[in-house]
Design a protein around this motif. Structure first.
Motif, PDB file in Angstrom:
ATOM      1  N   SER A 214     -17.326 -96.906 -28.221  1.00 15.93           N
ATOM      2  CA  SER A 214     -18.038 -97.608 -27.152  1.00 15.93           C
ATOM      3  C   SER A 214     -17.094 -98.373 -26.238  1.00 15.93           C
ATOM      4  CB  SER A 214     -19.062 -98.573 -27.756  1.00 15.93           C
ATOM      5  OG  SER A 214     -18.406 -99.534 -28.598  1.00 15.93           O
ATOM      6  N   SER A 215     -15.840 -98.520 -26.625  1.00 15.09           N
ATOM      7  CA  SER A 215     -14.882 -99.289 -25.820  1.00 15.09           C
ATOM      8  C   SER A 215     -13.664 -98.468 -25.405  1.00 15.09           C
ATOM      9  CB  SER A 215     -14.401-100.527 -26.592  1.00 15.09           C
ATOM     10  OG  SER A 215     -13.734-100.135 -27.785  1.00 15.09           O
ATOM     11  N   LEU A 216     -13.642 -97.176 -25.723  1.00 18.71           N
ATOM     12  CA  LEU A 216     -12.464 -96.366 -25.418  1.00 18.71           C
ATOM     13  C   LEU A 216     -12.893 -94.966 -24.962  1.00 18.71           C
ATOM     14  CD1 LEU A 216      -9.369 -96.003 -25.382  1.00 18.71           C
ATOM     15  CD2 LEU A 216      -9.536 -95.259 -27.777  1.00 18.71           C
ATOM     16  N   THR A 217     -12.467 -94.584 -23.756  1.00 17.77           N
ATOM     17  CA  THR A 217     -12.729 -93.241 -23.236  1.00 17.77           C
ATOM     18  C   THR A 217     -11.452 -92.679 -22.615  1.00 17.77           C
ATOM     19  OG1 THR A 217     -13.431 -94.087 -21.070  1.00 17.77           O
ATOM     20  CG2 THR A 217     -15.144 -93.767 -22.752  1.00 17.77           C
ATOM     21  N   ASN A 218     -11.434 -91.353 -22.465  1.00 15.44           N
ATOM     22  CA  ASN A 218     -10.291 -90.678 -21.851  1.00 15.44           C
ATOM     23  C   ASN A 218     -10.801 -89.585 -20.919  1.00 15.44           C
ATOM     24  OD1 ASN A 218      -7.145 -90.178 -22.072  1.00 15.44           O
ATOM     25  ND2 ASN A 218      -8.124 -88.181 -22.051  1.00 15.44           N
ATOM     26  N   GLU A 219     -10.224 -89.539 -19.709  1.00 17.50           N
ATOM     27  CA  GLU A 219     -10.577 -88.527 -18.717  1.00 17.50           C
ATOM     28  C   GLU A 219      -9.345 -87.657 -18.458  1.00 17.50           C
ATOM     29  OE1 GLU A 219     -12.628 -90.339 -15.219  1.00 17.50           O
ATOM     30  OE2 GLU A 219     -12.271 -92.179 -16.370  1.00 17.50           O
ATOM     31  N   LEU A 220      -9.494 -86.349 -18.641  1.00 16.58           N
ATOM     32  CA  LEU A 220      -8.400 -85.398 -18.441  1.00 16.58           C
ATOM     33  C   LEU A 220      -8.809 -84.371 -17.400  1.00 16.58           C
ATOM     34  CD1 LEU A 220      -5.639 -84.143 -19.262  1.00 16.58           C
ATOM     35  CD2 LEU A 220      -6.906 -82.822 -20.984  1.00 16.58           C
ATOM     36  N   ARG A 221      -7.920 -84.111 -16.424  1.00 16.64           N
ATOM     37  CA  ARG A 221      -8.174 -83.110 -15.396  1.00 16.64           C
ATOM     38  C   ARG A 221      -6.959 -82.207 -15.256  1.00 16.64           C
ATOM     39  NH1 ARG A 221     -10.806 -87.601 -13.093  1.00 16.64           N
ATOM     40  NH2 ARG A 221      -8.904 -88.289 -12.050  1.00 16.64           N
ATOM     41  N   LEU A 222      -7.206 -80.899 -15.272  1.00 11.98           N
ATOM     42  CA  LEU A 222      -6.168 -79.896 -15.046  1.00 11.98           C
ATOM     43  C   LEU A 222      -6.550 -79.105 -13.802  1.00 11.98           C
ATOM     44  CD1 LEU A 222      -5.770 -78.568 -18.710  1.00 11.98           C
ATOM     45  CD2 LEU A 222      -4.414 -80.338 -17.576  1.00 11.98           C
ATOM     46  N   ALA A 223      -5.615 -78.962 -12.873  1.00 17.30           N
ATOM     47  CA  ALA A 223      -5.948 -78.329 -11.599  1.00 17.30           C
ATOM     48  C   ALA A 223      -4.841 -77.382 -11.173  1.00 17.30           C
ATOM     49  CB  ALA A 223      -6.164 -79.396 -10.515  1.00 17.30           C
ATOM     50  N   TYR A 224      -5.260 -76.347 -10.438  1.00 16.09           N
ATOM     51  CA  TYR A 224      -4.323 -75.406  -9.825  1.00 16.09           C
ATOM     52  C   TYR A 224      -4.780 -75.153  -8.404  1.00 16.09           C
ATOM     53  CZ  TYR A 224      -2.138 -70.997  -8.491  1.00 16.09           C
ATOM     54  OH  TYR A 224      -1.460 -70.022  -7.807  1.00 16.09           O
ATOM     55  N   ASN A 225      -3.834 -75.166  -7.476  1.00 18.60           N
ATOM     56  CA  ASN A 225      -4.124 -74.939  -6.064  1.00 18.60           C
ATOM     57  C   ASN A 225      -3.051 -74.042  -5.494  1.00 18.60           C
ATOM     58  OD1 ASN A 225      -3.183 -76.098  -3.145  1.00 18.60           O
ATOM     59  ND2 ASN A 225      -5.404 -75.919  -3.291  1.00 18.60           N
ATOM     60  N   ARG A 226      -3.476 -73.042  -4.739  1.00 18.91           N
ATOM     61  CA  ARG A 226      -2.532 -72.110  -4.124  1.00 18.91           C
ATOM     62  C   ARG A 226      -2.851 -71.975  -2.641  1.00 18.91           C
ATOM     63  NH1 ARG A 226       0.689 -67.469  -5.514  1.00 18.91           N
ATOM     64  NH2 ARG A 226       0.602 -65.836  -3.934  1.00 18.91           N
ATOM     65  N   ILE A 227      -1.840 -72.135  -1.818  1.00 20.01           N
ATOM     66  CA  ILE A 227      -1.969 -71.985  -0.376  1.00 20.01           C
ATOM     67  C   ILE A 227      -1.055 -70.842   0.047  1.00 20.01           C
ATOM     68  CG2 ILE A 227      -1.665 -73.092   1.861  1.00 20.01           C
ATOM     69  CD1 ILE A 227      -2.037 -75.772   0.467  1.00 20.01           C
ATOM     70  N   ALA A 228      -1.618 -69.860   0.730  1.00 16.70           N
ATOM     71  CA  ALA A 228      -0.842 -68.710   1.194  1.00 16.70           C
ATOM     72  C   ALA A 228      -1.114 -68.507   2.681  1.00 16.70           C
ATOM     73  CB  ALA A 228      -1.212 -67.458   0.405  1.00 16.70           C
ATOM     74  N   LEU A 229      -0.109 -68.783   3.504  1.00 18.64           N
ATOM     75  CA  LEU A 229      -0.204 -68.615   4.953  1.00 18.64           C
ATOM     76  C   LEU A 229       0.848 -67.606   5.392  1.00 18.64           C
ATOM     77  CD1 LEU A 229      -0.502 -72.363   6.042  1.00 18.64           C
ATOM     78  CD2 LEU A 229      -2.350 -70.739   5.670  1.00 18.64           C
ATOM     79  N   GLY A 230       0.469 -66.690   6.253  1.00 18.93           N
ATOM     80  CA  GLY A 230       1.413 -65.669   6.697  1.00 18.93           C
ATOM     81  C   GLY A 230       1.223 -65.321   8.160  1.00 18.93           C
ATOM     82  N   PHE A 231       2.336 -65.032   8.822  1.00 13.37           N
ATOM     83  CA  PHE A 231       2.332 -64.567  10.209  1.00 13.37           C
ATOM     84  C   PHE A 231       3.130 -63.265  10.268  1.00 13.37           C
ATOM     85  CE2 PHE A 231       1.769 -69.092  10.215  1.00 13.37           C
ATOM     86  CZ  PHE A 231       0.813 -69.329  11.178  1.00 13.37           C
ATOM     87  N   PRO A 232       2.580 -62.192   9.721  1.00 11.19           N
ATOM     88  CA  PRO A 232       3.316 -60.924   9.703  1.00 11.19           C
ATOM     89  C   PRO A 232       3.241 -60.207  11.052  1.00 11.19           C
ATOM     90  CG  PRO A 232       1.170 -60.633   8.700  1.00 11.19           C
ATOM     91  CD  PRO A 232       1.266 -62.094   9.044  1.00 11.19           C
ATOM     92  N   ILE A 233       4.219 -59.340  11.286  1.00 19.50           N
ATOM     93  CA  ILE A 233       4.196 -58.498  12.473  1.00 19.50           C
ATOM     94  C   ILE A 233       3.128 -57.419  12.285  1.00 19.50           C
ATOM     95  CG2 ILE A 233       5.545 -56.883  13.863  1.00 19.50           C
ATOM     96  CD1 ILE A 233       8.018 -58.450  13.123  1.00 19.50           C
ATOM     97  N   SER A 234       2.370 -57.163  13.327  1.00 22.07           N
ATOM     98  CA  SER A 234       1.233 -56.248  13.211  1.00 22.07           C
ATOM     99  C   SER A 234       1.650 -54.879  12.689  1.00 22.07           C
ATOM    100  CB  SER A 234       0.533 -56.112  14.569  1.00 22.07           C
ATOM    101  OG  SER A 234       0.008 -57.354  14.983  1.00 22.07           O
ATOM    102  N   ASN A 235       2.690 -54.294  13.273  1.00 25.24           N
ATOM    103  CA  ASN A 235       3.168 -52.974  12.859  1.00 25.24           C
ATOM    104  C   ASN A 235       4.640 -53.087  12.471  1.00 25.24           C
ATOM    105  OD1 ASN A 235       0.679 -51.704  13.420  1.00 25.24           O
ATOM    106  ND2 ASN A 235       1.207 -51.577  15.590  1.00 25.24           N
ATOM    107  N   ALA A 236       4.868 -53.605  11.277  1.00 23.32           N
ATOM    108  CA  ALA A 236       6.237 -53.906  10.863  1.00 23.32           C
ATOM    109  C   ALA A 236       7.082 -52.655  10.680  1.00 23.32           C
ATOM    110  CB  ALA A 236       6.212 -54.721   9.568  1.00 23.32           C
ATOM    111  N   ASP A 237       6.466 -51.510  10.353  1.00 24.76           N
ATOM    112  CA  ASP A 237       7.225 -50.280  10.106  1.00 24.76           C
ATOM    113  C   ASP A 237       7.448 -49.461  11.374  1.00 24.76           C
ATOM    114  OD1 ASP A 237       7.305 -50.918   7.404  1.00 24.76           O
ATOM    115  OD2 ASP A 237       5.398 -49.910   6.997  1.00 24.76           O
ATOM    116  N   GLU A 238       6.923 -49.906  12.478  1.00 17.46           N
ATOM    117  CA  GLU A 238       7.061 -49.191  13.741  1.00 17.46           C
ATOM    118  C   GLU A 238       8.041 -49.940  14.651  1.00 17.46           C
ATOM    119  OE1 GLU A 238       3.242 -48.317  15.355  1.00 17.46           O
ATOM    120  OE2 GLU A 238       2.475 -47.505  13.472  1.00 17.46           O
ATOM    121  N   PRO A 239       8.256 -49.475  15.865  1.00 18.49           N
ATOM    122  CA  PRO A 239       9.251 -50.117  16.736  1.00 18.49           C
ATOM    123  C   PRO A 239       9.089 -51.625  16.875  1.00 18.49           C
ATOM    124  CG  PRO A 239       8.581 -48.041  17.687  1.00 18.49           C
ATOM    125  CD  PRO A 239       7.720 -48.249  16.473  1.00 18.49           C
ATOM    126  N   ALA A 240       7.848 -52.131  16.820  1.00 13.47           N
ATOM    127  CA  ALA A 240       7.649 -53.577  16.958  1.00 13.47           C
ATOM    128  C   ALA A 240       8.389 -54.347  15.874  1.00 13.47           C
ATOM    129  CB  ALA A 240       6.158 -53.904  16.910  1.00 13.47           C
TER     130      ALA A 240
END
Length: 284
Positions: free
Chosen positions: A49-75
C-alpha cells in the motif's frame, strides 16, 4: 542539413529570363519518403500500500529519405550542370540524402510513502543509433561561365568551362553513423505539511550525451595543424564536442486549500472548496 530544396532542370534561355520560367522533367528530381514506428509497453507493480513501481520500455524509429527518382538512369549518374546566368541541368548535387534514427528507451519510477511524505525517484535512459546520408556532391558538378570571347551558353555548347568555369566532386561515402546516450534521473518529495498545505520539492539531472561519429577523426585538418615535434594533431584525435554535464533542474511547488466557514474569506474560499497552486521549475 537533411532538408534540401526541390531540384529542377531548366532549358537554356528560359530560366532566369524576364517572363520565363523553369521547366521540369520527370525523373530529374528527388522524391520524399517518411516512415515512423512507435512501440511502448508499460507495467505498474504494486508491492504494498506504500510502495509501487512503474516501468516503461519504448522503441521509436524515424526514417526520412530524399532519394533520386530514377537513380539507375541518367538522372542518378550525370553531374549537375550550371550555365552561369541561364539555367541548371540535372538533379541538384545535394541529393540523395536522408536519415534513419533508432531510439531505444527505458524509464522506471519508484513511489514510496513515508508518513506525510510521498517520495518519487526514477531514471530515464535513451540509446540512439543512427544512419545518416549527408548531402554530398557524389555525382559531381560542372559550371560553365563566360570566357574566351564566348558566353556561358556558348561554352556549354562547346563543352568548355570558360575562364571562370569549375568542376567539383566529393569522393568517399556520404553515409555516417552517429550514436548517442542520454540519461536523466530525478527525485521528488510531496510533503503534506499541514491539512491545508502541501509542498512539492524535487530536482532532476539530465545528460544529453555527445553524438559520436563512427569516423573517429576529421577527414582533413590541414598540414599547419600538425605539431612538427610530436607529429600529432586533430587528425589523430577523436572527433568529439565538449560534454555538457551541469544540467541540474530544481522544481518547487505548493497547493493550498484553506478552510474558512464564515466571513469574507469563507465567501471567497469556502471550506475546502478552493485550491491555490503555484510552482517554479527549470528544465532542459
Amino acid at each position: 542539413g537533411d532538408l534540401g530544396y526541390e531540384p529542377y532542370i531548366g532549358l537554356p534561355g528560359f530560366s532566369g529570363q524576364p517572363g520565363g520560367g523553369t521547366v521540369g522533367f520527370e525523373g530529374f528530381d528527388a522524391d520524399f519518403s517518411s516512415r515512423y514506428y512507435n512501440f511502448l509497453i508499460s507495467e505498474t507493480h504494486v508491492f504494498s500500500s506504500s510502495l509501487t513501481n512503474e516501468l516503461r520500455l519504448a522503441y521509436n524509429r524515424i526514417a526520412l529519405g530524399f532519394p533520386i527518382s530514377n537513380a539507375d538512369e541518367p538522372a542518378g549518374t550525370f553531374p549537375h550542370i550550371n550555365i552561369a546566368g541561364l539555367s541548371s541541368l540535372g538533379v541538384d548535387a545535394t541529393f540523395p540524402q536522408g536519415r534513419i534514427a533508432n531510439n531505444y528507451q527505458i524509464q522506471d519510477t519508484v513511489t514510496k510513502i513515508f508518513g506525510k511524505h510521498t517520495m518519487r525517484f526514477g531514471v530515464d535512459y535513451l540509446r540512439q543509433i543512427s544512419t545518416q546520408t549527408a548531402p554530398a556532391n557524389t555525382r559531381g558538378s560542372l559550371t560553365f561561365a563566360a570566357g574566351g570571347n564566348f558566353t556561358s551558353l556558348g561554352n556549354f555548347v562547346d563543352n568548355f568551362g570558360g575562364s571562370n568555369g569549375t568542376a567539383s566532386r566529393v569522393f568517399g561515402s556520404p553515409v555516417y553513423n552517429p550514436t548517442l546516450h542520454r540519461i536523466a534521473t530525478f527525485v521528488q518529495d510531496r510533503w503534506k505539511f499541514t491539512e491545508d498545505l502541501t509542498l512539492t520539492m524535487g530536482i532532476r539531472y539530465e545528460y544529453f550525451g555527445t553524438p559520436f561519429n563512427s569516423l573517429r577523426t576529421p577527414a582533413f585538418t590541414g598540414l599547419f595543424n600538425v605539431d612538427p615535434v610530436t607529429r600529432t594533431g586533430p587528425f589523430s584525435q577523436p572527433n568529439k564536442v565538449k560534454r555538457d554535464t551541469n544540467n541540474f533542474a530544481p522544481s518547487v511547488g505548493f497547493a493550498y486549500s484553506p478552510s474558512f466557514e464564515s466571513g469574507i474569506l469563507g465567501f471567497i474560499f469556502g471550506e475546502k472548496r478552493s485550491v491555490v497552486r503555484g510552482g517554479y521549475n527549470i528544465g532542459y
